[in-house]
Design a protein around this motif. Structure first.
Motif, PDB file in Angstrom:
ATOM      1  N   TYR A  12     -27.793 -33.471 -15.437  1.00 54.22           N
ATOM      2  CA  TYR A  12     -28.175 -33.290 -16.834  1.00 54.22           C
ATOM      3  C   TYR A  12     -27.296 -34.134 -17.752  1.00 54.22           C
ATOM      4  N   SER A  13     -27.775 -34.314 -18.972  1.00 48.47           N
ATOM      5  CA  SER A  13     -27.070 -35.176 -19.917  1.00 48.47           C
ATOM      6  C   SER A  13     -25.758 -34.534 -20.365  1.00 48.47           C
ATOM      7  N   PRO A  14     -24.750 -35.346 -20.673  1.00 50.12           N
ATOM      8  CA  PRO A  14     -23.470 -34.808 -21.152  1.00 50.12           C
ATOM      9  C   PRO A  14     -23.630 -33.977 -22.423  1.00 50.12           C
ATOM     10  N   ALA A  15     -24.576 -34.369 -23.282  1.00 47.27           N
ATOM     11  CA  ALA A  15     -24.776 -33.628 -24.537  1.00 47.27           C
ATOM     12  C   ALA A  15     -25.212 -32.195 -24.256  1.00 47.27           C
ATOM     13  N   LEU A  16     -26.149 -32.024 -23.317  1.00 51.02           N
ATOM     14  CA  LEU A  16     -26.617 -30.683 -22.971  1.00 51.02           C
ATOM     15  C   LEU A  16     -25.500 -29.863 -22.338  1.00 51.02           C
ATOM     16  N   LEU A  17     -24.744 -30.499 -21.457  1.00 49.49           N
ATOM     17  CA  LEU A  17     -23.649 -29.786 -20.791  1.00 49.49           C
ATOM     18  C   LEU A  17     -22.563 -29.381 -21.785  1.00 49.49           C
ATOM     19  N   THR A  18     -22.298 -30.253 -22.770  1.00 46.76           N
ATOM     20  CA  THR A  18     -21.318 -29.918 -23.805  1.00 46.76           C
ATOM     21  C   THR A  18     -21.783 -28.722 -24.629  1.00 46.76           C
ATOM     22  N   LEU A  19     -23.077 -28.713 -24.951  1.00 45.49           N
ATOM     23  CA  LEU A  19     -23.646 -27.590 -25.700  1.00 45.49           C
ATOM     24  C   LEU A  19     -23.506 -26.290 -24.914  1.00 45.49           C
ATOM     25  N   ARG A  23     -21.290 -22.948 -25.838  1.00 42.63           N
ATOM     26  CA  ARG A  23     -21.906 -21.619 -25.900  1.00 42.63           C
ATOM     27  C   ARG A  23     -21.181 -20.642 -24.973  1.00 42.63           C
ATOM     28  N   LEU A  24     -20.817 -21.133 -23.797  1.00 46.96           N
ATOM     29  CA  LEU A  24     -20.088 -20.282 -22.856  1.00 46.96           C
ATOM     30  C   LEU A  24     -18.754 -19.829 -23.435  1.00 46.96           C
ATOM     31  N   GLU A  25     -18.069 -20.747 -24.088  1.00 43.05           N
ATOM     32  CA  GLU A  25     -16.774 -20.402 -24.679  1.00 43.05           C
ATOM     33  C   GLU A  25     -16.934 -19.363 -25.785  1.00 43.05           C
ATOM     34  N   GLN A  26     -17.989 -19.502 -26.585  1.00 48.95           N
ATOM     35  CA  GLN A  26     -18.248 -18.512 -27.633  1.00 48.95           C
ATOM     36  C   GLN A  26     -18.541 -17.142 -27.030  1.00 48.95           C
ATOM     37  N   CYS A  27     -19.336 -17.146 -25.959  1.00 50.13           N
ATOM     38  CA  CYS A  27     -19.648 -15.882 -25.285  1.00 50.13           C
ATOM     39  C   CYS A  27     -18.388 -15.249 -24.697  1.00 50.13           C
TER      40      CYS A  27
END
Length: 309
Positions: A12-19, A23-27
């Motif tokens: 997958y693209s780096p942009a999607l993985l960064t997103l 999100r994981l960090e916020q969770c």
């Protein structure tokens, strides 16, 4: 989940993985905050805390039903009275009479329960007419998702749920600083705020539950699957309303579960000589129903032991 992100680096693209990583960090931060709040509770207070949270949820559920039931809310208030009567000198105490840690938070939660049940009884399920439109839309979404969760077709796709999610997002994003506001910009009262928030969160929870139940259930197994869904829903409602007064009340549920369980051969559901798709989902649902029945029966046994001691 982090492992999934790691495995997806090559696909997958780096942009999607960064997103996803953000999100994981916020969770994770939200989870840690919740855990920190619960960590102050003494273990002996955990059951009371769970009961109070259940009372809040059950009150909100009654508040949004098509036919309001004051008797159900009064029944929840009776549970609050029982909890209050267990206090000594205004405190929750342990067996040695020492005040338990974390009780300030528990007292605050109990006050919220008292206040919320009072408000719901006063309003009798009627919301401020300024927010009737949002309420009607959210009730319709909630009811549609509820029907899907009970009679979910094996062909349900994730994309089928995105329409519901977008409708919820639009209502949720219309809030101003976390508050629902009317066309003139005036915020809703406490009853309307909590009612609309409950419906949004309940609907999101339905979507999440439907998304994670990704294994398709074949049409041949749908009758059994739907029966178990309905049975699970009934058992959850019984648990959230305070359980049963004696183990005999669980007999109908146990008999139904046993009749479904006896349909299996070597742990599998057969249709003729075929093994239909969806065995995992159906077996997991059956096991969950058994677990809830066991919890309810154990609660009855605990109460009987306390009464006899």
């Amino acid at each position: 989940m982090r492992q999934n992100v790691e495995r997806g680096k090559e696909m997958y693209s780096p942009a999607l993985l960064t997103l996803l990583q953000n999100r994981l960090e916020q969770c994770q931060l939200s989870l840690e905050k919740l855990q920190k709040g619960l960590a102050v509770l003494a273990p002996d207070l955990a059951p009371t805390h769970e009961t109070l949270v259940s009372i809040l949820r059950s009150t909100s559920a009654v508040n949004t039903r098509s036919k309001f039931s004051a008797s159900e809310v009064n029944g929840l208030r009776e549970q609050l009275k029982k909890i209050e009567s267990s206090m000594k000198g205004g405190n929750f105490v342990g067996p040695d009479g020492t005040p338990l840690a974390g009780q300030d938070d528990l007292k605050s939660l109990m006050e919220r329960c008292w206040r919320w049940t009072e408000i719901v009884l006063e309003r009798e399920g009627k919301i401020d007419e300024r927010f009737q439109d949002q309420y009607d839309r959210l009730v319709e979404i909630r009811n549609q998702l509820d029907r899907l969760s009970v009679t979910q077709a094996w062909s349900l796709r994730e994309t089928d749920l995105f329409g519901y999610q977008r409708k919820l997002d639009r209502i949720d994003e219309a809030r101003v600083e976390g508050n629902f506001v009317d066309p003139t910009g005036q915020p809703a009262d406490l009853h309307a705020q909590r009612t609309l928030l409950y419906l949004i969160r309940r609907s999101y929870a339905y979507i999440y539950a439907l998304l994670i139940s990704s294994e398709p259930v074949s049409e041949a197994l749908l009758p059994v699957y739907n029966q178990l869904q309905t049975l699970r829903r009934c058992l959850v409602e019984v648990r959230e309303s305070g359980g049963v007064s004696n183990s005999r009340e669980l007999y109908p549920y146990s008999m139904k579960l046993n009749s479904i369980d006896n349909m299996r051969v070597d742990g599998k559901f057969y249709v003729g000589s075929d093994i239909p798709e969806g065995q995992g989902s159906v077996n997991a649902l059956l096991a969950e129903c058994y677990d809830i029945v066991w919890e309810l029966r154990a609660s009855v046994a605990d109460r009987e032991d306390k009464d006899s001691s």
